[in-house]
Design a protein around this motif. Structure first.
Motif, PDB file in Angstrom:
ATOM      1  N   ASP A  74      -1.982  24.669 148.177  1.00 33.97           N
ATOM      2  CA  ASP A  74      -0.883  25.483 148.814  1.00 33.97           C
ATOM      3  C   ASP A  74       0.399  25.097 148.012  1.00 33.97           C
ATOM      4  OD1 ASP A  74      -0.590  21.815 148.641  1.00 33.97           O
ATOM      5  OD2 ASP A  74      -2.191  22.181 150.538  1.00 33.97           O
ATOM      6  N   HIS A  75       1.841  24.434 148.556  1.00 40.10           N
ATOM      7  CA  HIS A  75       3.268  24.417 148.128  1.00 40.10           C
ATOM      8  C   HIS A  75       3.115  22.281 147.198  1.00 40.10           C
ATOM      9  CE1 HIS A  75       3.243  22.300 152.171  1.00 40.10           C
ATOM     10  NE2 HIS A  75       4.363  20.909 151.354  1.00 40.10           N
ATOM     11  N   THR A  76       2.230  21.428 147.648  1.00 42.24           N
ATOM     12  CA  THR A  76       2.139  20.562 147.367  1.00 42.24           C
ATOM     13  C   THR A  76       1.327  20.383 145.607  1.00 42.24           C
ATOM     14  OG1 THR A  76       0.169  20.388 148.313  1.00 42.24           O
ATOM     15  CG2 THR A  76       2.665  19.737 149.236  1.00 42.24           C
ATOM     16  N   ASN A  77       0.449  21.435 145.044  1.00 43.24           N
ATOM     17  CA  ASN A  77       0.173  21.532 143.980  1.00 43.24           C
ATOM     18  C   ASN A  77       0.109  23.017 143.421  1.00 43.24           C
ATOM     19  OD1 ASN A  77      -1.818  23.222 145.712  1.00 43.24           O
ATOM     20  ND2 ASN A  77      -3.631  21.845 145.735  1.00 43.24           N
ATOM     21  N   VAL A  78       0.821  23.499 144.191  1.00 45.72           N
ATOM     22  CA  VAL A  78       0.908  24.739 142.998  1.00 45.72           C
ATOM     23  C   VAL A  78       1.253  24.692 142.476  1.00 45.72           C
ATOM     24  CG1 VAL A  78       2.966  25.899 144.076  1.00 45.72           C
ATOM     25  CG2 VAL A  78       1.745  27.316 143.645  1.00 45.72           C
ATOM     26  N   ASN A  79       2.038  23.764 141.503  1.00 47.23           N
ATOM     27  CA  ASN A  79       2.871  23.920 140.244  1.00 47.23           C
ATOM     28  C   ASN A  79       1.408  22.514 139.095  1.00 47.23           C
ATOM     29  OD1 ASN A  79       4.943  25.614 139.846  1.00 47.23           O
ATOM     30  ND2 ASN A  79       5.720  24.699 140.202  1.00 47.23           N
ATOM     31  N   HIS A  80       0.888  22.137 139.961  1.00 46.48           N
ATOM     32  CA  HIS A  80      -0.294  21.512 138.979  1.00 46.48           C
ATOM     33  C   HIS A  80      -0.268  22.500 137.639  1.00 46.48           C
ATOM     34  CE1 HIS A  80      -1.747  18.095 141.939  1.00 46.48           C
ATOM     35  NE2 HIS A  80      -0.293  18.512 142.237  1.00 46.48           N
ATOM     36  N   GLU A  81      -1.089  21.133 136.456  1.00 48.09           N
ATOM     37  CA  GLU A  81      -1.466  21.715 135.305  1.00 48.09           C
ATOM     38  C   GLU A  81      -2.364  23.098 135.436  1.00 48.09           C
ATOM     39  OE1 GLU A  81       0.561  21.454 132.515  1.00 48.09           O
ATOM     40  OE2 GLU A  81       1.622  21.031 133.701  1.00 48.09           O
ATOM     41  N   TRP A  82      -2.417  24.222 135.008  1.00 42.85           N
ATOM     42  CA  TRP A  82      -4.041  24.697 134.697  1.00 42.85           C
ATOM     43  C   TRP A  82      -4.640  24.465 133.846  1.00 42.85           C
ATOM     44  CZ3 TRP A  82      -4.750  29.186 137.400  1.00 42.85           C
ATOM     45  CH2 TRP A  82      -5.420  30.136 137.048  1.00 42.85           C
ATOM     46  N   GLU A  83      -6.163  23.627 134.451  1.00 36.25           N
ATOM     47  CA  GLU A  83      -6.707  23.923 133.666  1.00 36.25           C
ATOM     48  C   GLU A  83      -7.976  23.855 132.905  1.00 36.25           C
ATOM     49  OE1 GLU A  83      -7.580  19.365 134.903  1.00 36.25           O
ATOM     50  OE2 GLU A  83      -6.509  18.582 135.285  1.00 36.25           O
ATOM     51  N   GLY A  84      -7.797  25.253 133.502  1.00 35.81           N
ATOM     52  CA  GLY A  84      -9.115  26.538 132.746  1.00 35.81           C
ATOM     53  C   GLY A  84      -9.310  27.222 133.776  1.00 35.81           C
ATOM     54  N   ASN A  85      -8.774  26.934 135.202  1.00 32.32           N
ATOM     55  CA  ASN A  85      -8.833  28.276 136.200  1.00 32.32           C
ATOM     56  C   ASN A  85      -8.567  27.387 137.200  1.00 32.32           C
ATOM     57  OD1 ASN A  85     -10.787  26.169 138.200  1.00 32.32           O
ATOM     58  ND2 ASN A  85     -12.339  26.584 136.862  1.00 32.32           N
ATOM     59  N   LEU A  86      -8.131  28.654 138.552  1.00 29.30           N
ATOM     60  CA  LEU A  86      -8.125  28.507 139.602  1.00 29.30           C
ATOM     61  C   LEU A  86      -7.652  27.469 140.266  1.00 29.30           C
ATOM     62  CD1 LEU A  86      -5.947  29.469 142.120  1.00 29.30           C
ATOM     63  CD2 LEU A  86      -7.428  30.651 143.084  1.00 29.30           C
ATOM     64  N   THR A  87      -8.613  26.735 140.193  1.00 23.83           N
ATOM     65  CA  THR A  87      -8.707  25.197 141.379  1.00 23.83           C
ATOM     66  C   THR A  87      -9.125  24.049 141.024  1.00 23.83           C
ATOM     67  OG1 THR A  87     -11.169  25.854 141.787  1.00 23.83           O
ATOM     68  CG2 THR A  87      -9.586  26.365 143.498  1.00 23.83           C
TER      69      THR A  87
END
Length: 423
Positions: A362-375
């Motif tokens: 959601d809007h709270t974690n959409v910009n977290h660093e990409w670590e290989g896949n979506l979640t």
């Protein structure tokens, strides 16, 4: 209420549901780069996009006419066929949204309708020349063109701004992104909302409420589709936004503005000429191009490859769902067939939604660093914090003593020197 009227109502409701999924599925097209670069806050971005999608839906109806008349033989269209095609589009939209794959809602819808038409009457009911000239060729050309324009535009931007402090450059391009992202949202409304208008237009022709010679859908169709698209956009397809903004390349403001500007130009041109273009493929191509055009940028080709695979199988996959739905609804027949088909769609949609709640984006974690896949890396942030409750000790009526330790800074100030003598 006769069966035809019931089917028409179900088709209109399902079409607006598709428009809603199209809205949140394709929000990432307009706003992913602005959110990723920090030009706009997530909630502000989707709100702005919703308003501009609403206005964009009123600017043109050329694509609606393409969907209604240039892809299948309108004289062979039935209401259960239109319903089956919509089911194919919705199911594919929801599956790709769950996986965070920015696939084409337009091609899902077209594939569903074409598949249902083939199941109903065979291949002669499809206007193949229209499918090739209005859908397949523009999709390939637009994606390649968007990649090239995005790459050249990004390269030029970084060349022109050489020697300018990065902080100043980023601030200027963040302001520019507000305009360019708004233009993409407006362009998306002119293109994608019309596809659902075209489907409802087809259904009204089949029912006999609109003449086969009509060139424009009724006003209530335009308004309802615009509102449904805007509502879906406001909810924000955060899973798609995350892939678009973080999964392909790490977007910086100059890249974002270059990608958005090239996307808007191509989408607006396609809407003007009536091509049922995939805005997803255009924007993704532009984002990919922005990564290629920036010196030293990292492009995640594995993510791009999975997206390209999804694009290739969208038409046949949605077409297969559309064909199966038509056989089911038509095979059962009558009121029961229509109700069973609608119930299965609702149940499938609910099951996909439940699956998405396991790891929320959601809007709270959409910009977290990409670590290989979506979640990856989001599992902990999606779980609610455990409640910490302190139970009062058993004191048998007595108030327990509480040791109070002053802060470190206070202890440092009041502590006597080590060599001090007490008098």
């Amino acid at each position: 209420m006769n069966l035809e009227l019931l089917l028409l109502i179900i088709v209109v409701i399902t079409a607006l549901a598709f428009d809603f999924t199209n809205g949140f599925h394709d929000t990432g097209n307009a706003m992913a780069t602005s959110i990723a670069s920090g030009a706009l806050k997530p909630k502000v971005a989707v709100s702005l996009s919703a308003v501009l999608n609403l206005f964009g839906a009123f600017l043109s109806t050329a694509v609606a006419a393409t969907i209604a008349k240039d892809l299948v033989d309108g004289h062979l269209v039935t209401l259960d066929l239109v319903f089956a095609g919509l089911v194919g589009g919705i199911v594919w939209n929801l599956l790709t949204w769950l996986l965070g794959i920015p696939s084409s809602s337009s091609h899902a819808l077209i594939g569903g309708i074409v598949g249902a038409m083939i199941a109903a009457v065979g291949g002669h009911g499809v206007i193949w020349s229209g499918v090739v000239s209005r859908v397949a060729v523009p999709a390939v050309v637009a994606a390649v063109l968007a990649t090239l324009v995005g790459a050249v535009g990004t390269w030029q931007v970084y060349r022109v701004t050489r020697g300018v402090p990065q902080k100043r450059t980023d601030q200027a391009f963040r302001r520019g992104q507000i305009f360019s992202a708004s233009l993409v949202s407006l362009a998306h409304g002119t293109n994608d909302a019309q596809k659902t208008m075209g489907v409802i237009f087809l259904a009204l022709m089949s029912y006999g409420a609109v003449s086969h010679t009509a060139t424009m859908p009724p006003l209530w169709v335009i308004v309802s589709c615009a509102v449904a698209m805007a509502a879906g956009t406001y909810f924000g397809g955060w899973r798609i936004i995350r892939t678009m903004g973080k999964g392909i390349v790490e977007i910086k403001p100059p890249q974002g503005m270059a990608a958005e500007s090239s996307s808007a130009a191509i989408i607006l041109l396609s809407a003007h000429f009536g091509y049922a273009l995939s805005t997803t493929q255009v924007v993704t191509g532009s984002v990919l191009g922005s990564g290629v055009g920036k010196p030293g940028a990292e492009v995640r080709w594995g993510v791009a490859g999975r997206m390209a695979t999804a694009w290739l199988i969208t038409l046949p996959s949605a077409g297969s769902v559309g064909a199966l739905t038509y056989w089911l609804v038509h095979g059962i027949g009558g009121y029961l067939g229509a109700i069973v088909g609608f119930a299965l769609l609702a149940g499938t949609s609910f099951a996909i939604w439940l699956q998405s709640r396991k790891v929320r984006v959601d809007h709270t974690n959409v910009n977290h660093e990409w670590e290989g896949n979506l979640t990856a890396g989001l599992e902990s942030s999606s779980k609610p914090a455990a409640k910490v409750t302190a139970e009062a000790p058993q004191t048998n009526g007595h108030v327990p003593a509480v040791a109070v330790t002053p802060p470190v800074s206070l202890r440092a100030r009041v502590a006597p020197p080590q060599n001090a003598h007490l008098s």
